[in-house]
Design a protein around this motif. Structure first.
Motif, PDB file in Angstrom:
ATOM      1  N   UNK A 238       0.116   9.240   0.618  1.00  0.00           N
ATOM      2  CA  UNK A 238       0.039   7.893   0.074  1.00  0.00           C
ATOM      3  C   UNK A 238      -0.875   7.786  -0.902  1.00  0.00           C
ATOM      4  N   UNK A 239      -0.474   6.863  -1.820  1.00  0.00           N
ATOM      5  CA  UNK A 239      -1.386   6.550  -3.021  1.00  0.00           C
ATOM      6  C   UNK A 239      -2.174   4.946  -2.631  1.00  0.00           C
ATOM      7  N   UNK A 240      -3.353   5.023  -2.789  1.00  0.00           N
ATOM      8  CA  UNK A 240      -4.210   3.821  -2.222  1.00  0.00           C
ATOM      9  C   UNK A 240      -4.670   3.041  -3.643  1.00  0.00           C
ATOM     10  N   UNK A 241      -4.620   1.644  -3.622  1.00  0.00           N
ATOM     11  CA  UNK A 241      -5.218   1.109  -4.712  1.00  0.00           C
ATOM     12  C   UNK A 241      -6.031  -0.189  -4.265  1.00  0.00           C
ATOM     13  N   UNK A 242      -6.735  -0.748  -5.074  1.00  0.00           N
ATOM     14  CA  UNK A 242      -7.398  -2.044  -4.979  1.00  0.00           C
ATOM     15  C   UNK A 242      -6.665  -3.207  -5.143  1.00  0.00           C
ATOM     16  N   UNK A 243      -5.531  -2.956  -5.599  1.00  0.00           N
ATOM     17  CA  UNK A 243      -4.623  -4.075  -6.115  1.00  0.00           C
ATOM     18  C   UNK A 243      -3.942  -4.721  -4.836  1.00  0.00           C
ATOM     19  N   UNK A 244      -3.651  -3.765  -4.014  1.00  0.00           N
ATOM     20  CA  UNK A 244      -2.677  -4.037  -2.806  1.00  0.00           C
ATOM     21  C   UNK A 244      -3.064  -3.582  -1.626  1.00  0.00           C
ATOM     22  N   UNK A 245      -2.960  -4.314  -0.517  1.00  0.00           N
ATOM     23  CA  UNK A 245      -3.298  -3.669   0.835  1.00  0.00           C
ATOM     24  C   UNK A 245      -2.376  -3.068   1.415  1.00  0.00           C
ATOM     25  N   UNK A 246      -1.216  -2.653   0.928  1.00  0.00           N
ATOM     26  CA  UNK A 246      -0.309  -1.653   0.991  1.00  0.00           C
ATOM     27  C   UNK A 246      -0.241  -0.418   0.567  1.00  0.00           C
ATOM     28  N   UNK A 247      -0.324   0.750   1.214  1.00  0.00           N
ATOM     29  CA  UNK A 247      -0.292   1.925   0.646  1.00  0.00           C
ATOM     30  C   UNK A 247       1.098   2.209   0.143  1.00  0.00           C
ATOM     31  N   UNK A 248       0.969   3.095  -1.143  1.00  0.00           N
ATOM     32  CA  UNK A 248       2.530   3.433  -1.681  1.00  0.00           C
ATOM     33  C   UNK A 248       2.678   4.992  -0.991  1.00  0.00           C
ATOM     34  N   UNK A 249       3.804   5.064  -0.332  1.00  0.00           N
ATOM     35  CA  UNK A 249       4.140   6.550  -0.056  1.00  0.00           C
ATOM     36  C   UNK A 249       4.689   7.328  -1.312  1.00  0.00           C
ATOM     37  N   UNK A 250       4.172   8.394  -1.470  1.00  0.00           N
ATOM     38  CA  UNK A 250       4.517   9.274  -2.808  1.00  0.00           C
ATOM     39  C   UNK A 250       4.982  10.689  -2.336  1.00  0.00           C
ATOM     40  N   UNK A 251       5.221  10.868  -1.041  1.00  0.00           N
ATOM     41  CA  UNK A 251       5.780  12.084  -0.634  1.00  0.00           C
ATOM     42  C   UNK A 251       5.805  12.292   0.861  1.00  0.00           C
ATOM     43  N   UNK A 252       6.954  13.205   0.942  1.00  0.00           N
ATOM     44  CA  UNK A 252       7.122  13.450   2.735  1.00  0.00           C
ATOM     45  C   UNK A 252       7.279  14.932   2.679  1.00  0.00           C
ATOM     46  N   UNK A 253       5.967  15.897   3.100  1.00  0.00           N
ATOM     47  CA  UNK A 253       6.328  17.338   3.171  1.00  0.00           C
ATOM     48  C   UNK A 253       6.781  17.904   4.122  1.00  0.00           C
ATOM     49  N   UNK A 254       7.114  17.125   5.425  1.00  0.00           N
ATOM     50  CA  UNK A 254       7.990  17.822   6.495  1.00  0.00           C
ATOM     51  C   UNK A 254       7.140  18.625   7.424  1.00  0.00           C
ATOM     52  N   UNK A 255       5.675  18.657   7.302  1.00  0.00           N
ATOM     53  CA  UNK A 255       4.872  19.130   8.438  1.00  0.00           C
ATOM     54  C   UNK A 255       3.425  18.712   8.284  1.00  0.00           C
ATOM     55  N   UNK A 256       2.977  18.672   9.623  1.00  0.00           N
ATOM     56  CA  UNK A 256       1.428  18.010   9.553  1.00  0.00           C
ATOM     57  C   UNK A 256       0.528  18.677   8.665  1.00  0.00           C
ATOM     58  N   UNK A 257      -0.178  17.706   7.798  1.00  0.00           N
ATOM     59  CA  UNK A 257      -1.136  17.999   6.909  1.00  0.00           C
ATOM     60  C   UNK A 257      -2.410  18.097   7.598  1.00  0.00           C
ATOM     61  N   UNK A 258      -3.258  19.359   7.636  1.00  0.00           N
ATOM     62  CA  UNK A 258      -4.475  19.422   8.132  1.00  0.00           C
ATOM     63  C   UNK A 258      -5.604  19.426   7.112  1.00  0.00           C
TER      64      UNK A 258
END
Length: 298
Positions: A238-258
């Protein structure tokens, strides 16, 4: 001759289809944000990596290796190397994080008993900048002014080094955090000790909580090359911004990211159970870039 033409007419479409299938497999693409990336396997590991950091001078990757129910030290994967090695941290210390000061050519290792430094050329660790017996859990170096911040202890308090000395001062703007970073404007993004994500904009007088996430301890929070805060949550980015309290989803990789880190070439290095991947941007002139890492294993 007519029979040969008919045979070629039949075989050619099949060949084209098979070629396209092969090309698709070879150049498998995934969209992250507005760009397409190719995924390359960098290493297979017995366990999973966290705390990933890339040295932009060498493209070497540092990470903490976790195996089953215990942590097995800080490891180094050198660019183009056939193997991964553990850093020679003393047995009575626990390596917990890495910070790279590119401007001063120093690699810092945070441990449960202070900060050490690492030298590539001698493969040696020393305590050139000791800070007592502080339990250093996280290191962040602000690229805009080269200020170094550390997160200490189980309470996750944040301190800033003063003028390049060994003296530290509490960072009052964010009293406690598991994870935190500052963009080039001075906006802060962090995971507070309540397990929620916040941002503290230079335009506001108090932090603001992001909405849309369930309480998820230990978010993976990094700055990309566009000075944007990117957070990994389970298998998504997700991309975070100071202009919105809602994160923007940018990708779904299909496995747990560590683990996650961005290098100076805009590649994204992602760690998961058993593997380390590199996502390399694709462009029209180089639609299928060569793999310039040897595949390593540990």
């Amino acid at each position: 001759m007519q029979a040969l033409k008919r045979s070629l007419t039949t075989i050619l479409p099949i060949f084209i289809v098979l070629f396209n299938i092969y090309s698709a497999e070879k150049c498998e693409r995934i969209k992250i944000g507005t760009e397409y990336y190719k995924r390359q396997l960098v290493a297979t590991i017995d366990g999973y990596p966290t705390g990933m950091v890339i040295d932009p001078r060498t493209e070497h990757i540092f990470f903490i290796l976790h195996k089953r129910n215990y942590t097995k030290g800080i490891h180094l994967l050198k660019h183009g190397s056939l193997g991964i090695k553990e850093l020679p941290v003393s047995d009575d210390l626990i390596g917990q994080c890495v910070g790279i000061d590119v401007q001063n050519n120093v690699i810092y290792i945070g441990t449960n008993q202070g900060i050490l430094t690492y030298d590539y050329t001698r493969s040696e660790i020393s305590a050139e900048r000791p800070i007592g017996d502080d339990d250093v859990r996280n290191i962040f170096i602000d690229k805009t002014d080269n200020q170094m911040y550390i997160t200490t202890g189980s309470s996750r308090e944040i301190f800033r080094f003063m003028n390049g000395s060994a003296a530290v001062k509490r960072y009052d703007r964010i009293p406690k955090a598991y994870n935190f970073l500052l963009d080039s404007k001075g906006n802060a993004f962090y995971e507070y000790v309540d397990g929620r994500l916040y941002f503290f904009s230079i335009d506001y007088f108090e932090p603001i909580q992001y909405k849309g996430f369930t309480r998820e301890l230990k978010y993976i929070l990094e700055l990309n090359n566009n000075d944007e805060a990117i957070v990994a949550v389970k298998g998504s980015l997700f991309k975070l911004s100071t202009k919105s309290i809602l994160p923007v989803k940018v990708a779904q990789l299909g496995f747990k990211i560590t683990g996650m880190a961005f290098d100076h070439k805009n590649n994204i290095v992602i760690g998961t159970k058993g593997k380390i991947y590199r996502y390399k941007p694709l462009n029209a002139n180089d639609p299928c870039p060569a793999d310039d890492y040897f595949m390593s294993s540990i």
